[in-house]
Design a protein around this motif. Structure first.
Motif, PDB file in Angstrom:
ATOM      1  N   LEU A  81       0.823  -1.211   0.000  1.00 38.22           N
ATOM      2  CA  LEU A  81       0.000   0.000   0.000  1.00 38.22           C
ATOM      3  C   LEU A  81       0.856   1.260   0.000  1.00 38.22           C
ATOM      4  CD1 LEU A  81      -2.975   0.921   0.120  1.00 38.22           C
ATOM      5  CD2 LEU A  81      -2.781   0.898   2.610  1.00 38.22           C
ATOM      6  N   ARG A  82       2.000   1.197   0.665  1.00 36.79           N
ATOM      7  CA  ARG A  82       2.881   2.380   0.689  1.00 36.79           C
ATOM      8  C   ARG A  82       3.412   2.720  -0.705  1.00 36.79           C
ATOM      9  NH1 ARG A  82       4.291   0.374   5.879  1.00 36.79           N
ATOM     10  NH2 ARG A  82       5.907  -1.004   5.025  1.00 36.79           N
ATOM     11  N   THR A  83       3.599   1.701  -1.534  1.00 36.09           N
ATOM     12  CA  THR A  83       4.087   1.964  -2.886  1.00 36.09           C
ATOM     13  C   THR A  83       2.954   2.189  -3.886  1.00 36.09           C
ATOM     14  OG1 THR A  83       4.198  -0.411  -3.340  1.00 36.09           O
ATOM     15  CG2 THR A  83       6.190   0.635  -2.492  1.00 36.09           C
ATOM     16  N   ASP A  84       1.748   1.851  -3.486  1.00 35.14           N
ATOM     17  CA  ASP A  84       0.579   2.054  -4.353  1.00 35.14           C
ATOM     18  C   ASP A  84      -0.587   2.529  -3.489  1.00 35.14           C
ATOM     19  OD1 ASP A  84      -1.233   2.055  -6.391  1.00 35.14           O
ATOM     20  OD2 ASP A  84      -1.265  -0.127  -6.705  1.00 35.14           O
ATOM     21  N   GLU A  89      -8.107  -2.029  -3.225  1.00 32.55           N
ATOM     22  CA  GLU A  89      -8.098  -3.432  -2.818  1.00 32.55           C
ATOM     23  C   GLU A  89      -7.010  -3.681  -1.779  1.00 32.55           C
ATOM     24  OE1 GLU A  89      -7.489  -7.982  -4.527  1.00 32.55           O
ATOM     25  OE2 GLU A  89      -7.506  -6.289  -5.933  1.00 32.55           O
ATOM     26  N   LEU A  90      -5.833  -3.114  -1.994  1.00 33.76           N
ATOM     27  CA  LEU A  90      -4.750  -3.256  -1.015  1.00 33.76           C
ATOM     28  C   LEU A  90      -5.143  -2.634   0.317  1.00 33.76           C
ATOM     29  CD1 LEU A  90      -1.549  -2.481  -3.131  1.00 33.76           C
ATOM     30  CD2 LEU A  90      -2.308  -4.702  -2.276  1.00 33.76           C
ATOM     31  N   LEU A  91      -5.797  -1.473   0.248  1.00 34.90           N
ATOM     32  CA  LEU A  91      -6.232  -0.790   1.467  1.00 34.90           C
ATOM     33  C   LEU A  91      -7.211  -1.672   2.248  1.00 34.90           C
ATOM     34  CD1 LEU A  91      -6.426   1.728   3.266  1.00 34.90           C
ATOM     35  CD2 LEU A  91      -8.187   2.614   1.696  1.00 34.90           C
ATOM     36  N   ASP A  92      -8.161  -2.242   1.533  1.00 38.28           N
ATOM     37  CA  ASP A  92      -9.169  -3.077   2.187  1.00 38.28           C
ATOM     38  C   ASP A  92      -8.544  -4.325   2.807  1.00 38.28           C
ATOM     39  OD1 ASP A  92     -12.068  -3.443   2.664  1.00 38.28           O
ATOM     40  OD2 ASP A  92     -11.776  -5.256   1.475  1.00 38.28           O
ATOM     41  N   ARG A  93      -7.642  -4.969   2.080  1.00 31.90           N
ATOM     42  CA  ARG A  93      -7.015  -6.192   2.593  1.00 31.90           C
ATOM     43  C   ARG A  93      -6.075  -5.891   3.763  1.00 31.90           C
ATOM     44  NH1 ARG A  93      -7.504 -10.837  -0.417  1.00 31.90           N
ATOM     45  NH2 ARG A  93      -8.605 -10.615  -2.397  1.00 31.90           N
ATOM     46  N   ALA A  94      -5.376  -4.767   3.688  1.00 36.35           N
ATOM     47  CA  ALA A  94      -4.508  -4.391   4.806  1.00 36.35           C
ATOM     48  C   ALA A  94      -5.340  -4.131   6.058  1.00 36.35           C
ATOM     49  CB  ALA A  94      -3.690  -3.149   4.447  1.00 36.35           C
ATOM     50  N   PHE A  95      -6.493  -3.518   5.863  1.00 34.04           N
ATOM     51  CA  PHE A  95      -7.399  -3.237   6.984  1.00 34.04           C
ATOM     52  C   PHE A  95      -7.898  -4.530   7.630  1.00 34.04           C
ATOM     53  CE2 PHE A  95     -12.075  -2.897   7.835  1.00 34.04           C
ATOM     54  CZ  PHE A  95     -11.970  -2.322   9.096  1.00 34.04           C
ATOM     55  N   ILE A  96      -8.430  -5.448   6.816  1.00 32.99           N
ATOM     56  CA  ILE A  96      -8.977  -6.691   7.351  1.00 32.99           C
ATOM     57  C   ILE A  96      -7.890  -7.509   8.029  1.00 32.99           C
ATOM     58  CG2 ILE A  96      -9.930  -8.934   6.683  1.00 32.99           C
ATOM     59  CD1 ILE A  96     -11.994  -6.733   6.902  1.00 32.99           C
ATOM     60  N   SER A  97      -6.708  -7.554   7.445  1.00 36.93           N
ATOM     61  CA  SER A  97      -5.608  -8.308   8.055  1.00 36.93           C
ATOM     62  C   SER A  97      -5.216  -7.707   9.396  1.00 36.93           C
ATOM     63  CB  SER A  97      -4.403  -8.346   7.110  1.00 36.93           C
ATOM     64  OG  SER A  97      -4.709  -9.044   5.928  1.00 36.93           O
ATOM     65  N   LEU A 110      -6.505   2.707   8.981  1.00 41.70           N
ATOM     66  CA  LEU A 110      -6.872   2.248   7.642  1.00 41.70           C
ATOM     67  C   LEU A 110      -8.371   2.384   7.409  1.00 41.70           C
ATOM     68  CD1 LEU A 110      -4.608  -0.931   7.636  1.00 41.70           C
ATOM     69  CD2 LEU A 110      -4.225   1.154   6.309  1.00 41.70           C
ATOM     70  N   ALA A 111      -9.167   2.120   8.445  1.00 39.75           N
ATOM     71  CA  ALA A 111     -10.623   2.249   8.315  1.00 39.75           C
ATOM     72  C   ALA A 111     -11.016   3.682   7.991  1.00 39.75           C
ATOM     73  CB  ALA A 111     -11.299   1.788   9.605  1.00 39.75           C
TER      74      ALA A 111
END
Length: 597
Positions: A81-84, A89-97, A110-111
């Motif tokens: 996410l830091r590079t993109d 989608e990356l934001l959502d997956r990083a949040f759920i993880s 992230l939320a």
């Protein structure tokens, strides 16, 4: 583990939870907050993350998610996410993880980013709302929580949390009214009365609280937290005898639950017991725990994980939430993660002993057997009559082939068994008999096996073990064969027991029947080296020598016990002579765990 996970209303709850689970994109499970996973040797360092491309981080994150390592997944997703940074989608997956990992503070950041893009994201609303509640920002907590609703489960959770937020803001009446307005499935009233009662209790309306607790108790007197809330209220507002009666009724349904034992001790001593929750945060944690624990064993692991992690965010030492989270990890075959959770149970909790027993079992699963045995010996030294701990210790020793030790351990348990010929006691004699037989003390083992059958005459594993042992020794052949056949009749799909029947035929020289039954056992347990070795021997005896060598080669490739390997290799090279005997004839591998002969 505890009865509140198996209440009648859960069936209806799970049937209606499909849309709720859909709010969690992807199946991600994790270790606990601030506790690195047991795969720490592979956990990404900052340098690792810096060296990865966006696609590399993404692929690494997906792999970590498949392995249910949410800490690594979150780290890799955040790196990508830091590079993109505009990749939703990356934001959502990083949040759920991050939520799954229990890193709620990171998940909140992230939320908040997600909500600037999608104001309707319900999981993000819930997480931010719980954060607001923890920070005592009750008005914004209610706003966010109320926007997290989507279906029966999330509707109930959001309503209960909103009620607790209202109480935190000083509006207990409004909080109860919010809860009472909720309409839905038939299992709603139980939660509504419990939490409305808890809010009324904290706001000083003890009489009204008692009415709600009594109503909840009449709806389901087998729910642990309902029982506790009502009994505690009775101890303060009625008398200790009434509270004791409620605890005793539960104890008859589920004997010796640690929290009930503690409650009985306190009420018999005349103590006035405090409410279950002492703040809005504790009440909200209780709501999240109650729903999360229910979902854990009913196919809702992902949503349960979110609720349990949020519960622990609000109340980090909630022992029941910790045990439920550990149980969740065990249910998805992640004992190493469960270990970290059990270690967090407070030493002062009545549930610490339960946590220690489960911790030891998981440590053994992680090949940390010495630690497991040390813990269980500590538990049994504190209470020499703790049958659950003694059984766990004996089982670990038996599984690790410490047969002299496990025989002595099971003897300790047998010495303190309740009086009477309870069939539940049969297993103690069966397991001790295994340890004695493996220690070459057959006379003792035979006595124990017969005692096990006396207590439970048709127990298939005992029938199988004793019957096979007789045939293997060339004694009581007819009776032994009858026993094994009775075991197979009860467990026709148990590969180990069917193998015993085939090998029994082999031992008495009926090789055609041996082949027939051993082929059936292979169908049931194709990857078992001992059964493959048995079938190879039987094939050889009926003249099917090429097939025999194929089965032996297969047995060799399936990693048999080290002492068996040279014997199998010798048969592959030279076949069998008239006086040669398969190493598997002793059926050691099957006998050491009590699964059959």
């Amino acid at each position: 583990m505890f009865s509140n996970r198996f209440n009648r209303w859960t069936v209806a709850a799970i049937a209606l939870m499909g849309t709720a689970i859909a709010t969690v994109p992807g199946a991600v499970l994790a270790q606990t907050p601030d506790h690195p996973s047991d795969t720490a040797a592979q956990f990404p360092t900052r340098n690792d993350l810096k060296s990865l491309t966006t696609s590399g981080s993404y692929l690494a994150a997906r792999h970590a998610s498949v392995e249910r390592d949410a800490a690594s997944a979150a780290a890799f997703y955040r790196s990508a996410l830091r590079t993109d940074p505009k990749n939703n989608e990356l934001l959502d997956r990083a949040f759920i993880s991050s939520v799954a990992d229990g890193d709620i503070d990171e998940a909140v950041k992230l939320a908040e980013r997600i909500l600037t893009i999608d104001k309707t994201n319900r999981v993000a609303r819930l997480v931010v709302g719980v954060h607001d509640l923890k920070m005592k920002k009750y008005a914004t907590a209610q706003t966010n929580i109320n926007q997290s609703i989507r279906g029966p489960i999330t509707d109930l959770v959001a309503t209960l949390l909103s009620g607790w937020a209202a109480y935190g803001a000083g509006d207990a009446k409004g909080g109860v009214a919010t809860i009472d307005k909720l309409a839905g499935p038939e299992w709603y009233p139980l939660f509504k009365d419990l939490h409305a009662g808890m809010i009324l209790e904290l706001s000083g309306k003890e009489k009204d609280a008692g009415i709600r607790f009594e109503r909840a108790y009449k709806l389901d007197d087998s729910m642990l937290r309902v029982t506790e809330a009502y009994a505690r209220w009775l101890s303060r507002n009625k008398d200790s005898a009434a509270a004791t009666t409620v605890y005793q009724a539960f104890d008859k349904k589920l004997a010796r639950h640690p929290l009930i034992v503690e409650g009985l001790r306190d009420t018999k001593a005349g103590k006035k017991m405090p409410p279950l929750a002492d703040s809005a945060q504790a009440g909200a944690a209780e709501a999240l725990y109650g729903i999360g624990a229910t979902l854990t064993r009913r196919g809702g692991e992902d949503l349960a994980l979110v609720y349990l992690q949020l519960s622990l965010y609000l109340q980090p030492t909630h022992p029941l939430a910790l045990l439920s989270l550990a149980d969740l990890y065990e249910s998805v075959k992640r004992p190493q993660m469960a270990i970290k959770v059990y270690e967090r149970v407070p030493a002062t909790s009545p549930l610490k002993r339960n946590a220690q027993i489960q911790l030891a079992i998981d440590l053994d699963s992680a090949d940390r057997t010495d630690e497991a045995i040390k813990i269980l010996k500590g538990v049994t030294s504190d209470d020499s009559k703790d049958l659950e701990a003694i059984m766990a210790l004996g089982n670990i020793e038996r599984g690790r082939k410490k047969f002299g030790d496990c025989g002595a351990t099971y003897s300790r348990g047998i010495d303190v068994l309740p009086a009477g010929n309870d069939k539940a006691n049969s297993v103690w004699y069966y397991y001790r008999g295994i340890c004695e037989e493996r220690s070459k003390e057959w006379s003792k083992a035979e006595v124990d096996m017969k005692k096990a059958l006396e207590l439970q005459p048709d127990q298939p594993h005992v029938l199988n073990y004793l019957g096979y042992s007789w045939i293997d020794q060339g004694v009581n052949l007819d009776e032994g064969m009858k026993m094994i056949k009775r075991a197979v009749e009860q467990r026709p799909d148990d590969g180990y027991i069917v193998d015993s029947l085939g090998w029994a035929y082999y031992r008495i020289g009926n090789y055609e029947e041996a082949v027939k039954n051993l082929e059936r056992a292979i169908d049931l347990k194709p990857e078992d080296p001992t059964i493959n070795d048995h079938l190879g021997d039987a094939y050889w005896r009926v003249g099917r020598t090429l097939e025999a060598k194929f089965q032996w080669a297969h047995a060799r490739d399936l990693k048999p016990e080290p002492e068996e390997l040279p014997k199998i290799e010798a048969k592959i090279a030279n076949g069998m002579t008239d006086d040669s005997n398969s190493s598997a004839a002793q059926a050691d591998k099957k006998k050491d765990d009590g699964k059959g002969g």
